[in-house]
Design a protein around this motif. Sequence first.
Motif, short mmCIF file in Angstrom:
data_model
loop_
_atom_site.label_atom_id
_atom_site.label_comp_id
_atom_site.label_asym_id
_atom_site.label_seq_id
_atom_site.Cartn_x
_atom_site.Cartn_y
_atom_site.Cartn_z
N PRO A 144 -0.45 -8.74 -1.05
CA PRO A 144 -1.59 -9.41 -0.41
C PRO A 144 -2.30 -10.35 -1.38
O PRO A 144 -2.41 -10.06 -2.58
CB PRO A 144 -2.50 -8.24 -0.01
N ALA A 145 -2.78 -11.47 -0.86
CA ALA A 145 -3.41 -12.49 -1.70
C ALA A 145 -4.55 -11.92 -2.55
O ALA A 145 -4.64 -12.24 -3.75
CB ALA A 145 -3.88 -13.65 -0.84
N PRO A 146 -5.45 -11.09 -2.00
CA PRO A 146 -6.54 -10.58 -2.85
C PRO A 146 -6.03 -9.72 -4.01
O PRO A 146 -6.60 -9.74 -5.10
CB PRO A 146 -7.37 -9.74 -1.87
N VAL A 147 -4.95 -8.97 -3.77
CA VAL A 147 -4.38 -8.13 -4.83
C VAL A 147 -3.75 -9.01 -5.90
O VAL A 147 -3.94 -8.78 -7.11
CB VAL A 147 -3.34 -7.16 -4.25
N LEU A 148 -3.03 -10.05 -5.48
CA LEU A 148 -2.42 -10.96 -6.44
C LEU A 148 -3.50 -11.70 -7.24
O LEU A 148 -3.37 -11.87 -8.46
CB LEU A 148 -1.51 -11.96 -5.72
N ASP A 149 -4.57 -12.10 -6.57
CA ASP A 149 -5.66 -12.79 -7.27
C ASP A 149 -6.28 -11.89 -8.33
O ASP A 149 -6.58 -12.32 -9.45
CB ASP A 149 -6.74 -13.22 -6.27
N GLU A 150 -6.48 -10.61 -7.98
CA GLU A 150 -7.04 -9.67 -8.95
C GLU A 150 -6.08 -9.46 -10.12
O GLU A 150 -6.50 -9.40 -11.29
CB GLU A 150 -7.33 -8.33 -8.25
N LEU A 151 -4.80 -9.37 -9.83
CA LEU A 151 -3.80 -9.20 -10.89
C LEU A 151 -3.83 -10.37 -11.86
O LEU A 151 -3.82 -10.19 -13.09
CB LEU A 151 -2.41 -9.06 -10.28
N LEU A 152 -3.90 -11.57 -11.33
CA LEU A 152 -3.91 -12.76 -12.18
C LEU A 152 -5.20 -12.85 -12.98
O LEU A 152 -5.20 -13.26 -14.16
CB LEU A 152 -3.70 -14.01 -11.33
N ASP A 153 -6.32 -12.48 -12.37
CA ASP A 153 -7.58 -12.50 -13.09
C ASP A 153 -7.56 -11.51 -14.26
O ASP A 153 -8.00 -11.83 -15.37
CB ASP A 153 -8.74 -12.18 -12.14
N LEU A 154 -7.01 -10.32 -14.01
CA LEU A 154 -6.91 -9.33 -15.08
C LEU A 154 -5.95 -9.79 -16.17
O LEU A 154 -6.17 -9.55 -17.36
CB LEU A 154 -6.45 -7.98 -14.50
N THR A 155 -4.88 -10.45 -15.77
CA THR A 155 -3.92 -10.99 -16.73
C THR A 155 -4.60 -11.94 -17.70
O THR A 155 -4.39 -11.89 -18.92
CB THR A 155 -2.77 -11.71 -16.00
N MET A 156 -5.43 -12.80 -17.16
CA MET A 156 -6.06 -13.82 -17.99
C MET A 156 -7.24 -13.31 -18.82
O MET A 156 -7.85 -14.08 -19.56
CB MET A 156 -6.49 -15.01 -17.12
N GLN A 157 -7.52 -12.01 -18.69
CA GLN A 157 -8.50 -11.40 -19.59
C GLN A 157 -7.87 -11.05 -20.94
O GLN A 157 -8.58 -10.64 -21.87
CB GLN A 157 -9.08 -10.13 -18.96
N ALA A 158 -6.57 -11.21 -21.06
CA ALA A 158 -5.87 -10.86 -22.31
C ALA A 158 -6.38 -11.71 -23.46
O ALA A 158 -6.67 -12.90 -23.29
CB ALA A 158 -4.37 -11.03 -22.13
N PRO A 159 -6.45 -11.14 -24.64
CA PRO A 159 -6.89 -11.92 -25.81
C PRO A 159 -5.79 -12.84 -26.30
O PRO A 159 -4.61 -12.67 -26.01
CB PRO A 159 -7.19 -10.83 -26.84
#
Length: 213
Positions: A27-42
Amino acid sequence: MEKQAISVSEAIRVRRTVRHYRPDPVPAPVLDELLDLTMQAPSAWNMQDRSVVVVTSESGRRELSAAAFGQPQPLEAPVTLVFVADSTAWEAPNTDIAEQARHSGAWNAEFTALFDSRAEFHELRRRDLLRENAVKNAMIAATYTMLAATALGLASAPMNGWDPDLVKKAIGIEDRPELAIAVLVTVGYSDAAPPHPGRRAVERTVFFERFAA
């Protein structure tokens, strides 16, 4: 019933590399959350010299499967993430990075001046390590993806074994020599629960002060 969130330690322990997936879309909201968490990486100096290309089309995933010598993961998983490392990201002014860090109080004037000098990146260039540095940062982001995917109820697999030129062609960067493919990560819903293959005892792979193997 809403799925209960799991802890980081639990996500680490239950994550498995999954090579076969159900056809269910993410689902789009789940994918959006996954990508947002990904980009929190240092990343080193917060340069954020890594990007992700999200491939969901059947044609794109087919190209990636072909680039990976026919591995089935991109064909079965509804999403394949291609992690791209940019060895020249540091050459841009990147004023937004410094401004945001100053505004949040994360960086003081001294640290900002060091960021602006790019001294470490000049040294990396002298030692021909710019590509390696960017790939390391991309790999950190990919690790965030896999743990976040587990927490979100998704399965994932880091993929090795692909032709970098074909992967770059599949995502439209074949004419960008400064960009490198770090890793591919497939994401979706597992069609099974793979057993844990096991890990060696910590004593065999963890050492204190000096390497002793």
